[in-house]
Design a protein around this motif. Structure first.
Motif, PDB file in Angstrom:
ATOM      1  N   GLN A 184      -2.877   1.810  -3.604  1.00  0.00           N
ATOM      2  CA  GLN A 184      -2.217   1.057  -4.684  1.00  0.00           C
ATOM      3  C   GLN A 184      -3.066  -0.133  -5.127  1.00  0.00           C
ATOM      4  O   GLN A 184      -2.879  -0.661  -6.219  1.00  0.00           O
ATOM      5  CB  GLN A 184      -0.864   0.502  -4.224  1.00  0.00           C
ATOM      6  CG  GLN A 184       0.152   1.547  -3.814  1.00  0.00           C
ATOM      7  CD  GLN A 184       1.469   0.876  -3.399  1.00  0.00           C
ATOM      8  OE1 GLN A 184       2.388   0.759  -4.189  1.00  0.00           O
ATOM      9  NE2 GLN A 184       1.570   0.444  -2.157  1.00  0.00           N
ATOM     10  N   ASN A 203      -3.009  -3.240  -4.481  1.00  0.00           N
ATOM     11  CA  ASN A 203      -2.272  -4.441  -4.905  1.00  0.00           C
ATOM     12  C   ASN A 203      -2.947  -5.735  -4.439  1.00  0.00           C
ATOM     13  O   ASN A 203      -2.891  -6.745  -5.138  1.00  0.00           O
ATOM     14  CB  ASN A 203      -0.836  -4.422  -4.358  1.00  0.00           C
ATOM     15  CG  ASN A 203       0.022  -3.318  -4.946  1.00  0.00           C
ATOM     16  OD1 ASN A 203       0.940  -2.827  -4.294  1.00  0.00           O
ATOM     17  ND2 ASN A 203      -0.272  -2.893  -6.173  1.00  0.00           N
ATOM     18  N   THR A 218       1.313  -7.060   1.369  1.00  0.00           N
ATOM     19  CA  THR A 218       0.177  -7.469   0.540  1.00  0.00           C
ATOM     20  C   THR A 218       0.206  -8.976   0.271  1.00  0.00           C
ATOM     21  O   THR A 218      -0.818  -9.654   0.373  1.00  0.00           O
ATOM     22  CB  THR A 218       0.202  -6.669  -0.776  1.00  0.00           C
ATOM     23  OG1 THR A 218       0.098  -5.281  -0.445  1.00  0.00           O
ATOM     24  CG2 THR A 218      -0.934  -7.068  -1.693  1.00  0.00           C
ATOM     25  N   ASP A 225      -4.994  -5.135   4.737  1.00  0.00           N
ATOM     26  CA  ASP A 225      -3.728  -4.793   4.078  1.00  0.00           C
ATOM     27  C   ASP A 225      -3.610  -3.274   4.107  1.00  0.00           C
ATOM     28  O   ASP A 225      -4.562  -2.573   3.761  1.00  0.00           O
ATOM     29  CB  ASP A 225      -3.716  -5.300   2.629  1.00  0.00           C
ATOM     30  CG  ASP A 225      -2.372  -5.065   1.963  1.00  0.00           C
ATOM     31  OD1 ASP A 225      -1.347  -5.036   2.672  1.00  0.00           O
ATOM     32  OD2 ASP A 225      -2.335  -4.908   0.724  1.00  0.00           O
ATOM     33  N   ASP A 242      -5.234  -0.004   0.837  1.00  0.00           N
ATOM     34  CA  ASP A 242      -4.116   0.677   0.190  1.00  0.00           C
ATOM     35  C   ASP A 242      -4.569   1.254  -1.155  1.00  0.00           C
ATOM     36  O   ASP A 242      -5.106   0.515  -1.986  1.00  0.00           O
ATOM     37  CB  ASP A 242      -2.981  -0.347  -0.018  1.00  0.00           C
ATOM     38  CG  ASP A 242      -1.706   0.286  -0.558  1.00  0.00           C
ATOM     39  OD1 ASP A 242      -1.741   1.460  -0.972  1.00  0.00           O
ATOM     40  OD2 ASP A 242      -0.680  -0.414  -0.577  1.00  0.00           O
TER      41      ASP A 242
HETATM   42 MG   LIG Z   1       1.227  -3.662  -0.367  1.00  0.00          MG
END
Ligand SMILES: [Mg+2]
Ligand SMILES: Nc1ncnc2c1ncn2[C@@H]1O[C@H](COP(=O)(O)OP(=O)(O)OP(=O)(O)O)[C@@H](O)[C@H]1O
Length: 254
Positions: free
Chosen positions: A41, A43, A16, A125, A39
């Motif tokens: 997540q 991030n 990331t 990403d 992703d």
């Molecule tokens: Mg990452």
């Protein structure tokens, strides 16, 4: 539009951080760049200072329920455009896996983007897994950049991802090329960091980038401010290292 995945199934290796600072670095060099956060997540989204929302992400476009062009947003950084990530993307792993064309959906969406817009690069990403999102990204990509942490387990992970790449190529799903390996979180005071770099140099002399990203406090804290390393510490070693990587990448493109 050249499509580049930042990928490594191993977690916490600097994917990331690299996606953000590579995309922003290319934009700074005058390239028109679309950064995709694939992703759950998210991030890359918070790391660049953008709020994740379920409506904003790639979830609906991947399920053919919305257009990708409606999800592309401008950022404060000139030439840098973005499709944020969101937790909802986790649902894609399950829902998309049941569709016959799951590997090629992302590629089809990006073909539409290439037709309608004038981006020079699309940078993706990806999550730390070999799930649908990650493999779709590989299938859609022209090239993959593998960030590799200067740690022993990093080497084990590298062998695995190189194997997966050749499997995906052999299956005919993708022609993805290994663009290069970027060593991250390098600590010159340790033998381990130096040894890991020389191992990778031995086996991948043409793929490893000369630019190496050091482990620095500034790189680590930049995402907590929602800033790129160039914004957070424009003259520091982290900025210089990522800028050198961008230069080297562009030189290799010629
Ligand atoms: Mg990452
Ligand atoms: N060069 C660096 N120096 C210091 N800290 C770093 C550096 N690169 C990344 N970090 C920090 O290490 C952690 C992991 O980095 P990052 O999130 O980029 O890895 P990742 O591969 O994307 O992780 P994941 O697999 O969970 O998606 C983060 O907290 C990040 O801020």
């Amino acid at each position: 539009m050249k499509i580049i995945a930042i990928g490594n199934q191993k977690g916490g290796v600097g994917k990331t951080t690299t996606a953000i600072n590579f995309a922003a670095g290319l934009a700074e060099r005058g390239k028109s760049v679309l950064l995709l956060d694939l992703d759950p997540q998210a991030n890359a989204t918070s790391g660049i200072g953008i709020e994740a929302t379920s409506e904003g992400c790639m979830y609906l476009p991947l399920l053919k329920e919305a257009k990708i062009e409606d999800k592309i947003i401008e950022t404060r950084i000139e030439n840098l455009f973005f499709v944020p990530g969101d937790m909802d993307l986790a649902g894609v792993e399950i829902e998309l896996a049941q569709e016959a064309d799951h590997l090629t959906r992302l590629r089809t969406l990006l073909e539409e983007v290439a037709e309608k817009f004038n981006f020079d690069y699309c940078i993706m990403d990806t999550p730390p897994s070999l799930g649908v999102l990650m493999t779709s990204a590989i299938a859609a990509a022209d090239e993959i950049i593998i960030p590799l942490q200067c740690e022993w387990f990093g080497l084990e992970g590298l062998a695995k991802i190189v194997h997966v790449l050749s499997q995906i190529r052999e299956s005919g799903a993708s022609k993805v090329k290994l663009s290069g390996i970027l060593m991250t979180m390098y600590d010159g005071r340790t033998n381990l960091s130096r040894n890991v770099v020389s191992e990778v140099q031995k086996f991948f002399p043409d793929e490893i980038y000369e630019a190496v990203i050091p482990r620095t406090i500034r790189i680590g804290e930049a995402p907590s401010h929602g800033l790129t390393i160039y914004e957070h510490d424009s003259s520091g070693t982290g900025s210089k290292a990522y800028a050198a990587f961008v230069e080297e990448f562009l030189a290799r493109q010629k």
